[in-house]
Design a protein around this motif. Structure first.
Motif: not given
Length: 382
Positions: A344, A347-348, A298, A365, A373, A350-352, A360, A355
């Protein structure tokens, strides 16, 4: 500190001084006659060594120059300075912008991070200030050898959860090395670290040991469980423990494994859906050649040539997805410090993530980004 160097004194001060200027020098003498000449030339004796044939004096430069020409004097040198070997920000922390958080006062205070590993050195100067509880599910024992060439640490077992291997202490320093002017700075220097010893001095632990450690972590209500451990196969007992901890709101993170280069080879417990699997990168943002990969990965974090604490107050450089994992655990602790919890946090992170051009299955991510983050720009370090 490995890889560091001391600053040596420059002769420019003495060379630039005028004839009548007072300078401070060390005088090495060959005989008592040379010592007396140095003492006679001194305006002030700074130090007269007990066993060494040296005196440190302050004198006019012209007197010092005369001493340098005396046959009973071995040398005259400026009494320069050396600097303490300063605290180091390891390259991994710099790459994921942990220093941005530190500069903005984000140190992780109030969060609890459990290191499920070989233990933590209970008297390491970079870790003692932030050590909380400890619990051992295996025995601390520095005697005897190990199979497969593993090495036990030469570390006294002051506590049942002390580290008799070095691995857990190394991971603890990455997650939370203290900002104390020595050693290394971790991702979250002010989190409370908890030593959950589930691996013995040879680096091994049973499914039951590890499951018990996960259960214990969940029952304490701690925020993060960092697991730099793994195996090729899962366990029903461990799966039950992972599910239990996840249901209790613990953020679980584990090393993907060191079986690379390979495909679809993430080990357990990282392969469980309740656990964030971490792969490893090198300083040039390439995938570490040892890193396991697969669809369960991940996020990626630095894991090649990571400098951190080891037993007996020491420091060393290790490589592995084991080293990548506590980078993530420390930043998770930073998020927990700000009130983010469990899923949470996941997800934070991963979303921050940043790249870096890896697939993948190699980095999920992307690369861990501590600053992003917590909502900071990487330039917010002043």
């Amino acid at each position: 500190m490995a890889g560091a160097s001391v600053a040596t004194a420059s002769a420019s001060g003495l060379a630039a001084a005028k004839s009548g200027d007072t300078v401070e020098v060390n005088v090495g003498f060959k005989s008592e006659s040379g010592r007396q000449k140095a003492l006679s030339a001194a305006d002030e004796v700074v130090r007269d060594f007990n066993s060494l044939d040296i005196v440190t004096i302050r004198a006019a430069k012209k007197a010092v120059t005369a001493l340098d020409n005396n046959p009973n004097v071995r040398y005259v040198e400026e009494n320069g300075t050396m600097e303490a070997l300063a605290e180091t920000l390891p390259w991994g922390q710099d790459r994921v912008d942990s220093d941005v958080l530190h500069a903005n006062g984000e140190l992780g205070a109030g969060a609890d991070v459990a290191i499920l590993d070989t233990g933590i050195d209970s008297d390491h100067p970079d870790l003692t200030d932030k050590l909380g509880k400890g619990k051992a599910f295996t025995t601390c024992d520095t005697s005897g050898g190990c199979r497969f060439g593993a090495q036990k640490a030469d570390n006294t077992c002051y506590e049942s959860w002390d580290d008799d291997n070095n691995h857990g202490t190394h991971c603890a320093g990455i997650a939370a090395g203290d900002d104390n002017s020595q050693g290394v700075i971790g991702a979250a220097p002010d989190v409370t670290l908890h030593a959950v010893k589930v691996l013995d001095g040879c680096g091994s632990g049973s499914f039951s040991d590890i499951a018990a450690g996960i259960e214990y972590t969940a029952d304490q209500g701690w925020d993060v469980a960092s697991m730099s451990l793994g195996g090729d196969s899962g366990s029903s007992a461990m799966k039950d423990a992972v599910q239990y901890a996840s249901d209790k709101g613990v953020f679980l993170v584990a090393a993907a494994g060191n079986d690379g280069p390979c495909t679809d080879c993430v080990g357990y417990p990282a392969a469980y859906s309740e656990v964030m699997a971490v792969s490893s990168t090198a300083s040039d943002d390439t995938l570490s050649d040892f890193s396991s990969t697969g669809p369960e990965v991940e996020i990626a974090a630095p894991g090649t040539d990571i400098y951190s604490s080891v037993a007996n107050g020491g420091y060393d450089t290790y490589s592995g997805t084991s080293m990548a994992t506590p980078h993530v655990a420390g930043v998770a602790g930073q998020l927990a410090s700000n009130g983010t919890t469990g899923s949470s946090i996941r997800s934070t992170l991963k979303n921050s993530a940043e790249s870096i051009g890896l697939g993948s299955n190699e980095s999920g991510s992307g690369l861990l980004d501590a600053a992003a983050a917590l909502g900071y720009d990487s330039s917010d370090d002043t």
